[in-house]
Design a protein around this motif. Sequence first.
Motif, PDB file in Angstrom:
ATOM      1  N   GLN B   7       2.856  -3.863   6.971  1.00 41.01           N
ATOM      2  CA  GLN B   7       2.313  -2.513   6.578  1.00 41.01           C
ATOM      3  C   GLN B   7       0.646  -2.554   7.092  1.00 41.01           C
ATOM      4  OE1 GLN B   7       1.488  -1.930   2.653  1.00 41.01           O
ATOM      5  NE2 GLN B   7       1.192   0.097   2.469  1.00 41.01           N
ATOM      6  N   GLY B  10       0.496  -2.797  11.032  1.00 40.36           N
ATOM      7  CA  GLY B  10       0.811  -1.610  11.520  1.00 40.36           C
ATOM      8  C   GLY B  10      -0.331  -0.551  11.454  1.00 40.36           C
ATOM      9  N   ALA B  11      -0.732  -0.412  10.069  1.00 43.05           N
ATOM     10  CA  ALA B  11      -1.848   0.435  10.087  1.00 43.05           C
ATOM     11  C   ALA B  11      -2.982   0.246  10.974  1.00 43.05           C
ATOM     12  CB  ALA B  11      -2.024   0.441   8.531  1.00 43.05           C
ATOM     13  N   ALA B  14      -2.312   0.913  14.699  1.00 40.33           N
ATOM     14  CA  ALA B  14      -2.046   2.274  14.873  1.00 40.33           C
ATOM     15  C   ALA B  14      -3.539   3.157  14.707  1.00 40.33           C
ATOM     16  CB  ALA B  14      -1.446   2.988  13.901  1.00 40.33           C
ATOM     17  N   ALA B  15      -4.256   2.689  13.877  1.00 39.68           N
ATOM     18  CA  ALA B  15      -5.813   3.318  13.812  1.00 39.68           C
ATOM     19  C   ALA B  15      -6.509   2.952  15.095  1.00 39.68           C
ATOM     20  CB  ALA B  15      -6.455   2.806  12.453  1.00 39.68           C
ATOM     21  N   ILE B  18      -5.327   5.033  18.044  1.00 43.97           N
ATOM     22  CA  ILE B  18      -5.778   6.459  17.972  1.00 43.97           C
ATOM     23  C   ILE B  18      -7.245   6.425  18.362  1.00 43.97           C
ATOM     24  CG2 ILE B  18      -6.697   8.164  16.617  1.00 43.97           C
ATOM     25  CD1 ILE B  18      -4.038   7.476  14.630  1.00 43.97           C
TER      26      ILE B  18
END
Lengths: 436, 242, 382
Positions: B7, B10-11, B14-15, B18
């Motif tokens: 988690q 991944g977070a 991903a951030a 972006i």
Amino acid sequence: MFDERLWTGLLLIVAVVGLSAVPARAQEPGPLAEPKSRNQVGFPAELYSWVIPADNPQTPEKIALGKELFFDDRLSEDGKISCDHCHVPNKGFTDQLPTSMGIHNQFGQRNAPTILNALFSTTQFWDGRAATLEDQAKQPILNPVEMGMKSPDEVVGKIKGIPEYNEKFRKVFGREVNYDDIARAIASYERTQIAFDSPFDRYMAGDRRAISDSAIRGWSIFNGKGRCMSCHGWNPTQPLFTDFKFHNIGVSAHKSDFVPLARKALAILAQGASPEQIDKLAIQTDMSGLGRFLVTKQPHDIGGFRTMGLRNLLVTQPYFHDGSQQTLWDTIDHYNKGGVQNPYLDGGIVPLGLSEAEEDDLVAFLASLTSPEYEQMAKEEYDLQFKRSRTDRPQRDTEAAMGLKGRNGPGLGGPFGDIGPGQSEMGENPALLGGD
Amino acid sequence: MSFKPNQTVGAATAAAAILSAIVILPAALRAQQAPPAHPVPPPKNGGTVVMLCDGKTSIEIKSLKPGEQPTESQGREVANELMAEWRKEHPDEHWQMAQADAGAKPHADPMSQASKSPPATGQQQGDTYASFTSRDYKVWQAETQKFVDEGKRIFHDWKALGGTIGVSCDMCHPDGANTHPETYPKYQVQLQRVALLRDMIDWCIENPVKGKTLDPNDPKLRALEAYIYAQRKGVPLDYGKH
Amino acid sequence: MAARHKSVETKFMEERDRVLRALRNLDRRSFIKVVAATAGAVIAKGLMPPHSFQLVTIANAAPDKASAASGMNGQPPFTFAYISDTHLYERTLNQRFIRAALKAVEDVNALDPQPDFVLFGGDLAQLGTPQQLELGREILKEVKAPVKMMVGEHDWFLDLGEKWQELFGPPNYSFDWKGVHVVVLMSVHEKDFWTARRMTPEERMATVAGLDNGVQSRFEVGEPQREWLKNDLAKVSSSTPILVFSHSPLYKYYYNWNFWTDDADQVQAILRRFDKVTVIHGHTHQMLFNQIGNISFYGMLSTAWPWPYAPQGLPALTIQMNRADPFDQFDACGDGRMEVRADGLVDKIYNLWDRNPVTVKADYLRSRGKIDRPPAPQFASY
């Protein structure tokens, strides 16, 4: 063409009346019936070595015997129909009819497939109900609308009544005439009908000028936008332009009773019926359009027919399992608009958005798959089809092809064209009434 | 719970993806297209100046006009002259040791060295092409990750991919699942021939995505390939598998 | 030439377009009138709870008295069908998903006998816009049987369910059907990950729409709804068969792709006292089944595209479906139906398009795979 056939029939009758003994046939098969050399550009030697069955090796004597049988009218009930009645060497081993005419002028339900390169097929017939050429050869002889013999014993009896055959069978097989050996000999002859050596084969072998620029563009469309290659596969190991699989491309759905028949067949299956009951239904109703389903009784095979190879298409017209398409342009138009909608349509059949020029290029490519012996014939047919395609395109539906209308387009539209139940139901659903 | 680390990581990635997609990546791509160059002094006699890879030593080949290709023997001669020139200027040094001193460190476990002091010079089996600092490793890793992240961005963005019907790669392949890059080359039935991963990427762009196929050298295709391979790190190669 | 050679399907499409144009021009007020009239007739017969969106043809809504009488203990077997995960875009952008949704509608309309109702399994829209949801409603109007709506995250996170609820009513409700108690859950609530990140509604929607971004929270039924569920079930006896419809799987399959319901354990605990519970869920776009204690789980197929199996966490009882052929847009997609047996257990038929249907029997799950094993795939996931 039809008149010509009638005349031939009359001549045959005259010939039969004029002779005391029934002859094998009125005419010689001609040069195009000869076994073909394997020395052809593009010939798949490896594949060939895999497809000759171990229990039926090729020998010159067996091939000669098979050829005699193939062209012998006496294999039929009335002594007028031989294999080449529907598989004419001068017509690319087809009859160039939508569906074939057998004994007593009866028409069958399906278009006669070519013998050319049939040795490479993993199954035979449009629905693949025969696994081998041997199995295939046995069926038309006994089919009541094809050659009309009553039983294998009757065929064997008839052949045994011809002294020279007895001798040849004993020489080739070392035993008495029997039905399996008749099929073996015919299959051996059919396995000599190899057709490669086309301009396309020479192109792929390195002669960049063997085919026209238009055909080269067509080959590119064939591999890309046209999505042809996924089913009509070509590679040097298996250069036959077919995956030998069965697909519902919406040809059967031209007929309005296709979906009701399919649903009926499925309902019977769902109730736990035996395959025999489906067979019975198939005979009693016009279920030929259900295709591969009649063989496997599997739902995903409804309306599925074998992908045919694409070589020498310009001598094997008309096209599709029911011979419903006259020209290659009509055939491509059919694919271009995404086939004819039906609930069992293969999900790979989608509108292609091909322009007129791209269709012309595809036809040019297909024309380049002609073997040398058919070159002149194919050229004449191409000219005829080309001329016709400029004025008459019954399958063309440009808007559908471009995804601009119907179920594929902004108009949403109905899912299944002219045969879906949706249309009649619409009026019954109160939520759908009213409006402007 | 085993999912917790996933988690967090991944977070975070991903951030980062972006953000980097917007700000960092175009610059990264430009950097890729124009690698850093050592400026070479202008020729004095109308010939061609050649520089040694120490970035300092240079000689001029008078017989070679600018733009001309040297022959093999000319090339060898130039290499010898350059080395002679270098030895003249560094009479007490050994070429290989000198280059290793530029920052030698072992191949194995590069990141574990990051927090320790740099190793003493001249003590490794260093040579020109294997003497790298932990910064080098970081730079490579960052560059690779940017390439992969750019692939990730395109993989998740149908517009960037050139799609026309709103379909992006991740819709069928979350985390690149079921792209099986380790199985190529293999016979691909959709193409009816032996395909490489990039052939199948192009096929998907043309068919489900309804876009235009990319040239094999297109940066987008290369980035997509990078992302897809990155998702299968550690999976054994198994070409031809179905 | 065009007019002279108009093909049969051209003619049909033109006619069809005329009808649908009329339908599109139906303004909101007349639409409500039509729906209200329909719903009114149904409610008057005491058939449906008033809060669920129902598209009903009156003829089909009447309960089958004859078969009701013939069934065991007045609890006859019945069937219902489903369509799920259509992921519709605006029709100007993407026709592929529309075509697939229409194919599913055609499928369920062709079922003979007709199912008692059709469950829509959520993710009607891809990005939850009013246009997408309204298009979905238009397509579902063609379903002959009553439609039971369920919401998915793709329908919800643009406006947090405003448009969906306006069109289809509350997202969680329950009803009794032929002796079975049916609960429809809204299982795709998420904790607020967007405010702190200052996301626009579109960014929030796009984030939830992706599986593998890791930014979003995990799905949950949530405390208030769990309370509602407890109350709803309080009056139901433990021998009554329970059917639960939820968009996300009501267990923990794979965290990273949100194949997951965070409070699944609590929800399962609420369901534990019942003898027979069957959960039907969407979201995972694959043949997927599981058994946890007394609860059997079946995942529904999507009409739009199949998901690959997750790298971890696949329930041991699941038989994978063959890998999809991307050439065939329908492959590994489809719809299906459930046969609710006289004893309240459920057999599920996966109607995989362009493949043979696969039946997964309740006995397979409840025997923990000892009997009625479905056929194995030739090509499992990588």
